[in-house]
Design a protein around this motif. Structure first.
Motif, mmCIF file in Angstrom:
data_model
loop_
_atom_site.group_PDB
_atom_site.id
_atom_site.type_symbol
_atom_site.label_atom_id
_atom_site.label_comp_id
_atom_site.label_asym_id
_atom_site.label_seq_id
_atom_site.Cartn_x
_atom_site.Cartn_y
_atom_site.Cartn_z
ATOM 1 N N ARG A 57 0.834 -1.211 0.000
ATOM 2 C CA ARG A 57 0.000 0.000 0.000
ATOM 3 C C ARG A 57 0.863 1.254 0.000
ATOM 4 O O ARG A 57 0.578 2.226 -0.717
ATOM 5 C CB ARG A 57 -0.911 0.005 1.221
ATOM 6 N N GLN A 58 1.895 1.244 0.777
ATOM 7 C CA GLN A 58 2.766 2.414 0.868
ATOM 8 C C GLN A 58 3.443 2.711 -0.469
ATOM 9 O O GLN A 58 3.504 3.864 -0.913
ATOM 10 C CB GLN A 58 3.810 2.186 1.962
ATOM 11 N N VAL A 63 3.840 5.710 -5.654
ATOM 12 C CA VAL A 63 3.913 5.690 -7.120
ATOM 13 C C VAL A 63 2.774 6.497 -7.740
ATOM 14 O O VAL A 63 2.981 7.277 -8.674
ATOM 15 C CB VAL A 63 3.886 4.231 -7.641
ATOM 16 N N LEU A 64 1.566 6.340 -7.225
ATOM 17 C CA LEU A 64 0.419 7.078 -7.765
ATOM 18 C C LEU A 64 0.595 8.587 -7.561
ATOM 19 O O LEU A 64 0.258 9.384 -8.445
ATOM 20 C CB LEU A 64 -0.879 6.604 -7.114
ATOM 21 N N THR A 65 1.121 8.958 -6.410
ATOM 22 C CA THR A 65 1.369 10.377 -6.155
ATOM 23 C C THR A 65 2.352 10.937 -7.175
ATOM 24 O O THR A 65 2.171 12.040 -7.708
ATOM 25 C CB THR A 65 1.916 10.575 -4.728
ATOM 26 N N GLU A 66 3.377 10.159 -7.488
ATOM 27 C CA GLU A 66 4.350 10.573 -8.505
ATOM 28 C C GLU A 66 3.700 10.651 -9.887
ATOM 29 O O GLU A 66 3.909 11.606 -10.636
ATOM 30 C CB GLU A 66 5.513 9.576 -8.536
ATOM 31 N N ILE A 81 -6.659 8.313 -3.762
ATOM 32 C CA ILE A 81 -5.243 7.928 -3.759
ATOM 33 C C ILE A 81 -4.717 7.863 -2.329
ATOM 34 O O ILE A 81 -4.027 6.900 -1.943
ATOM 35 C CB ILE A 81 -4.419 8.926 -4.602
ATOM 36 N N ASN A 82 -5.038 8.860 -1.535
ATOM 37 C CA ASN A 82 -4.578 8.872 -0.138
ATOM 38 C C ASN A 82 -5.195 7.732 0.662
ATOM 39 O O ASN A 82 -4.550 7.156 1.538
ATOM 40 C CB ASN A 82 -4.914 10.219 0.510
ATOM 41 N N ALA A 83 -6.448 7.407 0.347
ATOM 42 C CA ALA A 83 -7.138 6.338 1.086
ATOM 43 C C ALA A 83 -6.494 4.979 0.863
ATOM 44 O O ALA A 83 -6.625 4.073 1.710
ATOM 45 C CB ALA A 83 -8.609 6.291 0.670
ATOM 46 N N LEU A 84 -5.780 4.809 -0.248
ATOM 47 C CA LEU A 84 -5.169 3.517 -0.535
ATOM 48 C C LEU A 84 -4.089 3.140 0.470
ATOM 49 O O LEU A 84 -3.674 1.983 0.542
ATOM 50 C CB LEU A 84 -4.594 3.511 -1.959
ATOM 51 N N ILE A 228 -3.702 4.171 -13.190
ATOM 52 C CA ILE A 228 -2.377 3.657 -12.836
ATOM 53 C C ILE A 228 -1.656 3.138 -14.068
ATOM 54 O O ILE A 228 -2.254 2.561 -14.970
ATOM 55 C CB ILE A 228 -2.478 2.547 -11.761
ATOM 56 N N ASP A 229 -0.354 3.383 -14.084
ATOM 57 C CA ASP A 229 0.545 2.888 -15.128
ATOM 58 C C ASP A 229 1.466 1.860 -14.475
ATOM 59 O O ASP A 229 2.289 2.192 -13.623
ATOM 60 C CB ASP A 229 1.342 4.057 -15.712
#
Length: 529
Positions: A57-58, A63-66, A81-84, A228-229
């Motif tokens: 999760r971390q 990665v999503l934030t980036e 995104i933050n909830a993940l 997501i990529d």
């Protein structure tokens, strides 16, 4: 035309495997985990909770934030995104190729199905949070499948050389595509919005992955969609233990083939390989093959001994790309996912993978057939009513529809089945007589039977042709309407681009789709705009 949907089973456009799945036939129950019902998500959550580590999760959050650093997510997407990072958050996922300007309509239907299911689950399970995810297939390489879209029967195409993963492909040359698109789309506020969306997505972003992320975010960001990529070093590092096992032991092919016995009466969608991995760089995507104790990158001079390829994996995990067999496993390793939503062809290959998931101790997701829609305007609806056509009529293939309607319009029956049955009875008696008297007559009896049956068939065809001529005008109108709704006898959603309808309806199109689509209904919806 009171009904506004047709069951998937009765639509005529789904394989026997998918129909058997929807009917929950016991013979294929071992090929999936749980059938998609609201109630079954409770056990799916409990199972996924046991084997999804906090570290995953971390890394996913980081990665999503980036990946979102170059675009502006909505507050709802940012919250998702933050909830993940939280242990009570799970994803509902769909995936799709990076089709130019979304490609066919079903790109929208997949994502809207995913968002709507997430919302249903947020209501049904308030103690958990559910995030809709669109997985971009950035590591695919079949550029010819994605480099075009249809607009009002015109193919808008991007001509470009492509060798590596399509997500890394630069967007040079798309300004020419836009000019062609502009020449066809015409004037109006909605047309201008579409042109601006194309410009912002494809002319202001460096590669196809970034352009597609921007486009999907513009269309669905307000609904909380997370894009997501998977082509990312840190995500590949998470998956590297499974890549290592694939390289060394090559067991996944055995696990996948265990499903083939149950699938023998259906079409096998994809065949596994000994090594289900590609080696990729910006300009390269080739299979890894194992020959004479050497790992070779197909069609290149690149090769490794075992210790060398494991060192390569350690240093450059981003160079290893799962194929169609391993990509679902990769997805489920890096996402806290409960359900995958896809089309009939996608689900067919997921049904091959259950044993492989079990062997790798990864929870197999619930599989859900995406929503399907037939869009029809008021003028077309009025035509259908005037022609006394039901939705079930329109879902027939063109030849069958015209045959049935010719028979319905005709004052006489041009089906000679009764006469053929009578003829068969008479000739059975003649065969019996011949057997009892002179067996040499059998050949003559059979020849006469064939001749007379052929004569009846010819009369039937001539009568049918004459009746078609008598009702030429009405049958022509039926054919024209069917062609408008089912281009080339294909589903509209597999051919037409959303811009064709957005030009007329604007944001109303997407709003109506969100209102209409219920992902757990298992019906082919008809939406009158």
């Amino acid at each position: 035309m009171s009904l506004n949907s047709v069951t998937f089973q009765n639509s005529g456009y789904f394989s026997k495997l998918i129909i058997d799945y929807l009917n929950q036939e016991k013979s294929i129950a071992s090929l999936y985990n749980r059938f998609p019902t609201i109630e079954n998500f409770k056990k799916q959550i409990e199972e996924k909770e046991l084997n999804f580590p906090t570290i995953n999760r971390q890394i996913l959050h980081r990665v999503l934030t980036e990946q979102y650093s170059k675009i502006k997510p909505s507050n709802k997407t940012l919250n998702n995104i933050n909830a993940l990072s939280d242990s009570n958050t799970y994803t509902i996922t769909t995936g799709h190729q990076l089709n130019l300007f979304t490609g066919p309509l079903y790109f929208l239907y997949k994502i809207i199905s995913t968002i709507n299911l997430s919302e249903k689950l947020n209501i049904s399970y308030p103690g958990h949070h559910f995030v809709p995810v669109y997985w971009m297939a950035t590591e695919d390489h079949d550029f010819e499948e994605i480099n075009h879209f249809m607009f009002e029967e015109k193919v808008i195409c991007w001509n470009k050389d492509s060798k590596g993963p399509v997500g890394r492909l630069d967007t040079k040359g798309l300004e020419k595509v836009l000019e062609v698109f502009k020449s066809h789309i015409g004037l109006g506020n909605n047309a201008q919005k579409i042109i601006k969306l194309f410009e912002q997505a494809y002319l202001n972003n460096y590669n196809l992955a970034e352009a597609t992320r921007f486009l999907a975010n513009e269309l669905f960001g307000d609904y909380g969609l997370v894009i997501i990529d998977g082509d990312h070093r840190e995500l590949k590092q998470l998956f590297s233990p499974y890549i290592e096992k694939e390289l060394i032991y090559q067991r996944n092919i055995i696990e996948v083939e265990k499903s083939f016995n149950l699938l023998k009466e259906y079409t096998i969608q994809v065949n596994p390989r000994e090594i289900n991995l590609f080696y990729i760089t910006d300009k390269l995507r080739e299979r890894i093959v194992y020959q004479n104790d050497i790992y070779k990158v197909n069609n290149t001079s690149i090769e490794f001994k075992q210790d060398e390829i494991l060192e390569e994996l350690k240093k450059y995990p981003e160079r290893f790309s799962p194929n169609v067999i391993l990509r679902p496993l990769y997805q489920e390793v890096i996402l806290p996912n409960l359900c995958y939503i896809g089309g009939g062809g996608e689900l067919a290959y997921w049904f091959e993978l259950k044993q492989m998931f079990n062997a790798n101790e990864i929870t197999f997701p619930i599989l859900l057939l995406r929503n399907s829609v037939l869009l029809i305007n008021q003028k077309q609806r009025k035509k259908a009513e005037q022609l006394n056509l039901t939705w079930q009529d329109l879902f027939k293939k063109a030849d069958r529809l015209i045959h049935d309607k010719t028979q319905e319009l005709s004052q006489i029956q041009f089906n000679f089945n009764k006469q053929k049955e009578f003829l068969n009875t008479q000739f059975e008696e003649l065969k019996t007589i011949a057997q009892q008297t002179d067996k040499s007559f059998i050949g003559a009896v059979l020849a006469q039977e064939a001749k007379q049956l052929k004569g009846l068939n010819n009369l039937e065809k001539r009568l049918k042709k004459a009746e078609k001529k008598n009702h030429k005008e009405q049958l022509g109108r039926i054919t024209l309407l069917h062609t408008e709704l089912f281009p080339n006898n294909n589903l509209q959603e597999r051919v037409v681009n959303f811009s064709e309808f957005y030009k007329e309806c604007g944001d109303y199109l997407i709003e109506k789709l969100f209102q209409k689509l219920n992902p757990l209904n298992h019906e082919f919806d008809v939406l009158v705009l």
